[in-house]
Design an enzyme around this catalytic site. Structure first.
Site, PDB file in Angstrom:
ATOM      1  N   GLU A  94       0.815  -1.250   0.070  1.00 24.74           N
ATOM      2  CA  GLU A  94       0.048   0.013  -0.042  1.00 24.74           C
ATOM      3  C   GLU A  94       1.008   1.262   0.092  1.00 24.74           C
ATOM      4  OE1 GLU A  94      -4.121  -1.408   2.026  1.00 24.74           O
ATOM      5  OE2 GLU A  94      -2.549  -0.825   3.270  1.00 24.74           O
ATOM      6  N   CYS A 107       3.393   8.632   0.818  1.00 16.78           N
ATOM      7  CA  CYS A 107       3.766   7.634   1.876  1.00 16.78           C
ATOM      8  C   CYS A 107       4.051   6.393   1.343  1.00 16.78           C
ATOM      9  CB  CYS A 107       2.745   7.677   3.017  1.00 16.78           C
ATOM     10  SG  CYS A 107       3.248   6.623   4.465  1.00 16.78           S
ATOM     11  N   CYS A 114       6.665  -6.406   7.473  1.00 20.88           N
ATOM     12  CA  CYS A 114       7.777  -6.028   8.251  1.00 20.88           C
ATOM     13  C   CYS A 114       8.195  -6.745   9.351  1.00 20.88           C
ATOM     14  CB  CYS A 114       7.208  -4.484   8.859  1.00 20.88           C
ATOM     15  SG  CYS A 114       8.633  -3.701   9.865  1.00 20.88           S
ATOM     16  N   CYS A 118       6.270  -4.047  15.996  1.00 20.62           N
ATOM     17  CA  CYS A 118       6.007  -3.013  16.895  1.00 20.62           C
ATOM     18  C   CYS A 118       4.822  -3.201  17.460  1.00 20.62           C
ATOM     19  CB  CYS A 118       6.291  -1.647  16.389  1.00 20.62           C
ATOM     20  SG  CYS A 118       7.846  -1.199  15.902  1.00 20.62           S
ATOM     21  N   CYS A 121       1.383  -1.821  15.834  1.00 20.87           N
ATOM     22  CA  CYS A 121       1.590  -1.674  14.232  1.00 20.87           C
ATOM     23  C   CYS A 121       0.643  -2.790  13.618  1.00 20.87           C
ATOM     24  CB  CYS A 121       2.969  -1.075  13.851  1.00 20.87           C
ATOM     25  SG  CYS A 121       2.944  -0.891  12.275  1.00 20.87           S
ATOM     26  N   GLY A 163       6.872  -1.491   6.101  1.00 19.46           N
ATOM     27  CA  GLY A 163       8.311  -1.881   6.100  1.00 19.46           C
ATOM     28  C   GLY A 163       9.117  -0.830   6.999  1.00 19.46           C
ATOM     29  N   GLU A 164      10.476  -1.595   7.164  1.00 15.82           N
ATOM     30  CA  GLU A 164      11.426  -0.705   7.964  1.00 15.82           C
ATOM     31  C   GLU A 164      12.471  -0.417   6.815  1.00 15.82           C
ATOM     32  OE1 GLU A 164      12.388   0.852  10.880  1.00 15.82           O
ATOM     33  OE2 GLU A 164      14.203   1.067   9.690  1.00 15.82           O
ATOM     34  N   SER A 195      11.909   7.352   8.081  1.00 15.08           N
ATOM     35  CA  SER A 195      11.425   6.981   9.321  1.00 15.08           C
ATOM     36  C   SER A 195      11.946   5.837   9.644  1.00 15.08           C
ATOM     37  CB  SER A 195      10.115   6.991   9.288  1.00 15.08           C
ATOM     38  OG  SER A 195       9.525   6.662  10.676  1.00 15.08           O
ATOM     39  N   SER A 218      11.587   6.622  15.074  1.00  8.15           N
ATOM     40  CA  SER A 218      10.243   6.122  15.743  1.00  8.15           C
ATOM     41  C   SER A 218      10.762   5.879  17.346  1.00  8.15           C
ATOM     42  CB  SER A 218       9.736   4.804  15.060  1.00  8.15           C
ATOM     43  OG  SER A 218       9.023   5.402  14.015  1.00  8.15           O
ATOM     44  N   LEU A 219      10.579   6.632  18.155  1.00  5.14           N
ATOM     45  CA  LEU A 219      11.111   6.554  19.581  1.00  5.14           C
ATOM     46  C   LEU A 219      10.014   5.860  20.459  1.00  5.14           C
ATOM     47  CD1 LEU A 219      13.930   6.848  21.211  1.00  5.14           C
ATOM     48  CD2 LEU A 219      12.918   9.320  21.872  1.00  5.14           C
ATOM     49  N   ASN A 294      -3.615   5.082  16.228  1.00  6.26           N
ATOM     50  CA  ASN A 294      -4.565   4.889  15.504  1.00  6.26           C
ATOM     51  C   ASN A 294      -4.912   3.445  15.892  1.00  6.26           C
ATOM     52  OD1 ASN A 294      -4.894   7.295  13.813  1.00  6.26           O
ATOM     53  ND2 ASN A 294      -2.748   6.443  13.145  1.00  6.26           N
ATOM     54  N   CYS A 337      -1.323   5.975   9.952  1.00 10.71           N
ATOM     55  CA  CYS A 337       0.093   5.263  10.414  1.00 10.71           C
ATOM     56  C   CYS A 337      -0.445   3.846  10.941  1.00 10.71           C
ATOM     57  CB  CYS A 337       0.545   6.274  11.509  1.00 10.71           C
ATOM     58  SG  CYS A 337       1.047   7.802  10.910  1.00 10.71           S
TER      59      CYS A 337
END
Ligand code: SAH
Length: 362
Positions: A94, A107, A114, A118, A121, A163-164, A195, A218-219, A294, A337
């Site tokens: 996507e 985006c 991924c 996390c 996510c 993805g990362e 990111s 992304s902390l 979200n 997100c």
């Protein structure tokens, strides 16, 4: 027709020049081809009319341009659009178009799924299916710019889709070089934001790149204990190491590193977390982007109330940090997100790479 045609969607212009040279053509045609493919959206070599007929025939035999196809397109009430794209092997990803932020922003995804897993996510639930190629990453821009009629407009890209990006380093960087090519989209690196959860070796490597995007980390938590719960990779690369890497990351006078912080009710949204975060970031040229969660089915968290979000932002601002609260865009079409997940591509738990990584990190 030759069966092993070279996919020029994956090539930087210098590589295309070499490939042309090796096939007995003039190097400068790479410029014309880049202009056709990126500026005009023409991928059929036969239609590149400023090349001679003979050359077009030869190139059509030697090269191909693979482009993701649009399977579905959904538009949110706020103008955000989510594109479901299909890749050559049938896998789907996507990409999201976010208008007027104030610029136009795409985006992009960098992987199918991924591996980072996390806790909040949805993409992380898929596990890693595979890396995207540079052609598939840059191809998302070709497809969206074409579909939205924005080829001639300035736009931003954020690598915040599925993805990362630093877990697919080479292809991601190659894609950024392709997008920045002066004969293609000619994007300024200032319009690109990468990111990451903080894949440290890759982050240090990026510090030496010619095309250097803006950096977002992304902390999500100020301490290892808490961050380790939310971002499994933190058990390998901890908060202090990431902050150190940020401090040595080359920055221009005006740039700041963005620290993303997904706010989860009752988990990382206490005033004390805000104070710790402010202290942690005190020596970094930073801005903090607070992202109220979200929510999604299967995600065991809730976003905090507006009052809690405001108080958290206030504490950071009082300590001199630049703070913004991310307005959620496209939530009604699950384009916000962390909501990108392609149904039917989830892997059975046994195969989820992320799970394996978690095990290793424990
Ligand atoms: N892997 C990269 C880029 C993709 S995610 C990274 O982690 O930075 C882009 C941003 O969306 C990250 O900051 C991520 O933490 C955030 N995000 C993920 N899931 C979310 C959710 N459910 N709600 C809000 N933000 C989320």
């Amino acid at each position: 027709m030759s069966t092993n045609r070279l996919d020029l969607a994956n090539l930087e212009r210098a590589e295309l020049e070499t490939a042309l040279d090796e096939r007995g053509h003039k190097r400068f045609h790479a410029r014309q081809i880049f202009q056709w493919v990126y500026r005009r959206g023409v991928t059929d070599v036969g239609a590149m009319t400023d090349l001679s007929r003979d050359l077009r025939a030869a190139l059509a035999d030697e090269f191909t341009v693979t482009t993701p196809t649009v399977v579905a397109r959904e538009r949110s009430t706020d103008g955000t659009e989510k594109f479901l794209l299909q890749l050559a092997d049938g896998r789907q990803i996507e990409s999201v178009f976010i208008p007027d932020t104030p610029s136009m922003t795409f985006c992009l995804s960098t992987q199918v799924g991924c591996a980072m897993a996390c806790a909040f996510c949805l993409t992380g639930k898929m596990g890693l299916v595979r890396n995207l190629t540079a052609g598939e990453i840059a191809g998302q821009v070709r497809v969206l710019a074409g579909a939205l009629g924005l080829r001639d407009r300035k736009f931003n890209i954020v690598l915040m889709g599925m993805g990362e990006p630093l877990h697919n380093y080479d292809e991601t960087m190659r894609a950024l070089r392709i997008l920045s090519d002066e004969h293609g989209f000619a994007m300024s690196p200032r319009r690109m934001t990468l990111s990451t959860v903080g894949v440290l070796p890759a982050l240090d490597r990026m510090a030496h790149e010619r095309i250097m995007p803006n950096l977002a980390i992304s902390l999500h938590a100020p301490t290892d204990t808490l961050r380790g719960e939310l971002v499994p990779l933190n058990r390998k690369y901890g908060v202090a190491e990431i902050i150190d890497a940020c401090k040595r990351f080359p920055q221009t006078k005006r740039s700041r590193i963005t620290f993303e912080y997904v706010l989860l009710a009752g988990v990382n949204d206490a005033p004390d977390d805000a104070r710790k975060l402010a202290k942690l970031l005190s020596g970094v040229k930073s801005k903090v982007n607070l992202i109220p969660l979200n929510a999604a089915p299967g995600i065991p968290f809730e976003p905090p109330s507006d009052a809690v979000i405001d108080r958290f932002a206030q504490i950071l601002a009082e300590r001199g940090l630049v703070v913004s609260v991310r307005k959620s865009r496209g939530r009604d079409i699950r384009a916000a997100c962390g909501q990108l997940m392609v149904e039917g591509q989830k892997r059975p738990p046994g195969q989820v790479l992320a799970a394996a990584i978690n095990e290793n990190l424990r």
